[in-house]
Scaffold this motif. Structure first.
Motif, PDB file in Angstrom:
ATOM      1  N   VAL A   1       0.845  -1.190   0.000  1.00 11.71           N
ATOM      2  CA  VAL A   1       0.000   0.000   0.000  1.00 11.71           C
ATOM      3  C   VAL A   1       0.882   1.243   0.000  1.00 11.71           C
ATOM      4  N   GLY A   2       0.468   2.263  -0.756  1.00 11.14           N
ATOM      5  CA  GLY A   2       1.241   3.491  -0.794  1.00 11.14           C
ATOM      6  C   GLY A   2       0.542   4.577  -1.574  1.00 11.14           C
ATOM      7  N   VAL A   3       1.303   5.630  -1.866  1.00 13.82           N
ATOM      8  CA  VAL A   3       0.755   6.781  -2.572  1.00 13.82           C
ATOM      9  C   VAL A   3       1.736   7.225  -3.657  1.00 13.82           C
ATOM     10  N   ILE A   4       1.186   7.755  -4.749  1.00 10.66           N
ATOM     11  CA  ILE A   4       2.004   8.231  -5.870  1.00 10.66           C
ATOM     12  C   ILE A   4       1.622   9.676  -6.173  1.00 10.66           C
ATOM     13  N   PRO A   5       2.318  10.665  -5.597  1.00  7.77           N
ATOM     14  CA  PRO A   5       2.137  12.045  -6.044  1.00  7.77           C
ATOM     15  C   PRO A   5       2.928  12.267  -7.335  1.00  7.77           C
ATOM     16  N   LYS A   6       2.339  13.012  -8.272  1.00  8.06           N
ATOM     17  CA  LYS A   6       2.961  13.179  -9.583  1.00  8.06           C
ATOM     18  C   LYS A   6       2.592  14.534 -10.162  1.00  8.06           C
ATOM     19  N   VAL A   7       3.578  15.212 -10.784  1.00  7.67           N
ATOM     20  CA  VAL A   7       3.325  16.474 -11.488  1.00  7.67           C
ATOM     21  C   VAL A   7       3.952  16.353 -12.879  1.00  7.67           C
ATOM     22  N   GLY A   8       3.413  17.115 -13.818  1.00  8.26           N
ATOM     23  CA  GLY A   8       3.934  17.055 -15.178  1.00  8.26           C
ATOM     24  C   GLY A   8       3.531  18.262 -15.997  1.00  8.26           C
ATOM     25  N   LEU A   9       4.193  18.410 -17.134  1.00  7.68           N
ATOM     26  CA  LEU A   9       3.887  19.460 -18.095  1.00  7.68           C
ATOM     27  C   LEU A   9       3.719  18.831 -19.471  1.00  7.68           C
ATOM     28  N   GLY A  10       2.860  19.452 -20.275  1.00  2.00           N
ATOM     29  CA  GLY A  10       2.652  18.896 -21.604  1.00  2.00           C
ATOM     30  C   GLY A  10       1.791  19.780 -22.467  1.00  2.00           C
ATOM     31  N   LEU A  11       1.148  19.167 -23.442  1.00  2.00           N
ATOM     32  CA  LEU A  11       0.301  19.848 -24.414  1.00  2.00           C
ATOM     33  C   LEU A  11      -1.156  19.485 -24.173  1.00  2.00           C
TER      34      LEU A  11
ATOM     35  N   GLU B   1      -8.313  24.815 -29.032  1.00  2.00           N
ATOM     36  CA  GLU B   1      -7.223  25.455 -28.307  1.00  2.00           C
ATOM     37  C   GLU B   1      -6.047  24.491 -28.221  1.00  2.00           C
ATOM     38  N   PHE B   2      -4.846  25.036 -28.409  1.00  2.00           N
ATOM     39  CA  PHE B   2      -3.614  24.284 -28.213  1.00  2.00           C
ATOM     40  C   PHE B   2      -2.808  25.063 -27.176  1.00  2.00           C
ATOM     41  N   ILE B   3      -2.825  24.600 -25.946  1.00  2.51           N
ATOM     42  CA  ILE B   3      -2.187  25.333 -24.864  1.00  2.51           C
ATOM     43  C   ILE B   3      -1.350  24.379 -24.008  1.00  2.51           C
ATOM     44  N   ALA B   4      -0.515  24.973 -23.147  1.00  2.00           N
ATOM     45  CA  ALA B   4       0.281  24.170 -22.223  1.00  2.00           C
ATOM     46  C   ALA B   4      -0.628  23.518 -21.185  1.00  2.00           C
ATOM     47  N   ASN B   5      -0.236  22.363 -20.732  1.00  2.00           N
ATOM     48  CA  ASN B   5      -1.032  21.627 -19.741  1.00  2.00           C
ATOM     49  C   ASN B   5      -0.194  21.337 -18.504  1.00  2.00           C
ATOM     50  N   PHE B   6      -0.787  21.567 -17.342  1.00  2.00           N
ATOM     51  CA  PHE B   6      -0.170  21.190 -16.076  1.00  2.00           C
ATOM     52  C   PHE B   6      -0.889  19.965 -15.545  1.00  2.00           C
ATOM     53  N   ASN B   7      -0.151  18.912 -15.300  1.00  2.00           N
ATOM     54  CA  ASN B   7      -0.719  17.651 -14.844  1.00  2.00           C
ATOM     55  C   ASN B   7      -0.415  17.441 -13.366  1.00  2.00           C
ATOM     56  N   PHE B   8      -1.429  17.036 -12.601  1.00  2.00           N
ATOM     57  CA  PHE B   8      -1.282  16.813 -11.167  1.00  2.00           C
ATOM     58  C   PHE B   8      -2.115  15.606 -10.771  1.00  2.00           C
ATOM     59  N   GLN B   9      -1.492  14.654 -10.094  1.00  2.00           N
ATOM     60  CA  GLN B   9      -2.195  13.462  -9.623  1.00  2.00           C
ATOM     61  C   GLN B   9      -1.688  13.058  -8.248  1.00  2.00           C
ATOM     62  N   VAL B  10      -2.589  12.507  -7.451  1.00  2.00           N
ATOM     63  CA  VAL B  10      -2.227  11.869  -6.184  1.00  2.00           C
ATOM     64  C   VAL B  10      -2.982  10.544  -6.144  1.00  2.00           C
ATOM     65  N   LYS B  11      -2.263   9.462  -6.438  1.00  3.13           N
ATOM     66  CA  LYS B  11      -2.898   8.155  -6.556  1.00  3.13           C
ATOM     67  C   LYS B  11      -2.497   7.260  -5.363  1.00  3.13           C
ATOM     68  N   PHE B  12      -3.491   6.704  -4.705  1.00  8.47           N
ATOM     69  CA  PHE B  12      -3.250   5.666  -3.725  1.00  8.47           C
ATOM     70  C   PHE B  12      -3.290   4.312  -4.432  1.00  8.47           C
ATOM     71  N   PHE B  13      -2.421   3.395  -4.007  1.00  7.33           N
ATOM     72  CA  PHE B  13      -2.358   2.107  -4.695  1.00  7.33           C
ATOM     73  C   PHE B  13      -2.301   0.945  -3.715  1.00  7.33           C
ATOM     74  N   TYR B  14      -2.738  -0.205  -4.238  1.00 10.73           N
ATOM     75  CA  TYR B  14      -2.626  -1.471  -3.522  1.00 10.73           C
ATOM     76  C   TYR B  14      -2.009  -2.487  -4.468  1.00 10.73           C
ATOM     77  N   LYS B  15      -0.862  -3.048  -4.077  1.00 12.85           N
ATOM     78  CA  LYS B  15      -0.159  -4.010  -4.922  1.00 12.85           C
ATOM     79  C   LYS B  15      -0.513  -5.443  -4.540  1.00 12.85           C
ATOM     80  N   PHE B  16      -0.514  -6.306  -5.553  1.00 14.38           N
ATOM     81  CA  PHE B  16      -0.797  -7.716  -5.301  1.00 14.38           C
ATOM     82  C   PHE B  16      -0.048  -8.576  -6.312  1.00 14.38           C
TER      83      PHE B  16
END
Length: 222
Positions: A161-171, A207-222
């Motif tokens: 069990v854990g968490v995945i914070p993630k940020v990104g940039l794109g189109l 529109e074609f603009i810059a994108n800011f990506n933000f996620q906080v995912k909790f996960f369970y591995k098996f």
């Protein structure tokens, strides 16, 4: 004797299972519940090897009342698909730093009331044209391509069990359409001021603009 061998076999099997890497995971992203309009996003992640992983997510709005916050709206419906491939930079016991590339598609429909929008066309003077309406059908197609940095943080040595914070940039490629308007009228007062920035509900066209990506995912591995 039989009991002794049975116990030994069971012990070896347990050690072997515990030593095996957990390669599959289910994920739950809380970011879509924070950013408006909200939806629920569940995913699956698979470790191909120690360094490479692939992931996919499906999102859906489960209530017609989750749509636009400011002003009346109904029939809110959003579907999301995200595909991702990642490379783990520093595999360790508790924290994995990684880079990834993802593609996201969003199909968003809603019925809006008593608002305005900026047309995709300009008038003869080259200025923006604004329209008001009493009721209108809103349809937004969004495609994003992002390069991300994130970390996988495990909550315990079991690494399940854990968490995945993630940020990104794109189109960000967006196509927004307004159709079937009731009482559509050109807005004579088109001066919105220097600091006016149209929201996603107020601008028609591509529109074609810059994108800011933000996620906080909790996960369970098996």
């Amino acid at each position: 004797m039989i009991k002794k061998y049975t116990f030994l076999a069971f012990t070896l099997f347990s050690l072997n299972v515990s030593a095996q890497e957990l390669k599959n995971a289910i994920t739950f992203d809380i970011a879509p519940l924070i950013v408006q309009p909200p939806w629920i996003s569940l995913g699956y992640m698979r470790n191909i090897n120690e360094r490479i992983f692939v992931a996919g997510e499906l999102g859906h709005s489960f209530s017609e009342n989750w749509g636009k916050e400011n002003g009346k709206s109904e029939n809110y419906n959003l579907n999301q698909l995200r595909l991702e491939v990642g490379y783990i930079l520093t595999p360790s016991w508790q924290v994995h730093h990684f880079l990834s590339f993802d593609y996201q598609h969003i199909n968003h429909k809603e019925t809006l009331y008593d608002g305005f929008f900026e047309s995709e066309y300009l008038n003869s003077n080259g200025n923006e044209i604004f329209y008001t309406y009493n009721k209108i059908n809103y349809h937004r197609l969004k495609n994003t391509f992002n390069i991300n940095y994130g970390v996988m943080v495990y909550f315990s040595d079991a690494r399940k069990v854990g968490v995945i914070p993630k940020v990104g940039l794109g189109l960000n490629i967006v196509d927004t359409k307004f159709t079937n308007a009731v009482n559509l009228q050109q807005d004579e007062d088109q001066d919105k001021g220097w600091f006016y920035v149209a929201s996603r509900y107020e601008k028609e066209g591509d529109e074609f603009i810059a994108n800011f990506n933000f996620q906080v995912k909790f996960f369970y591995k098996f």
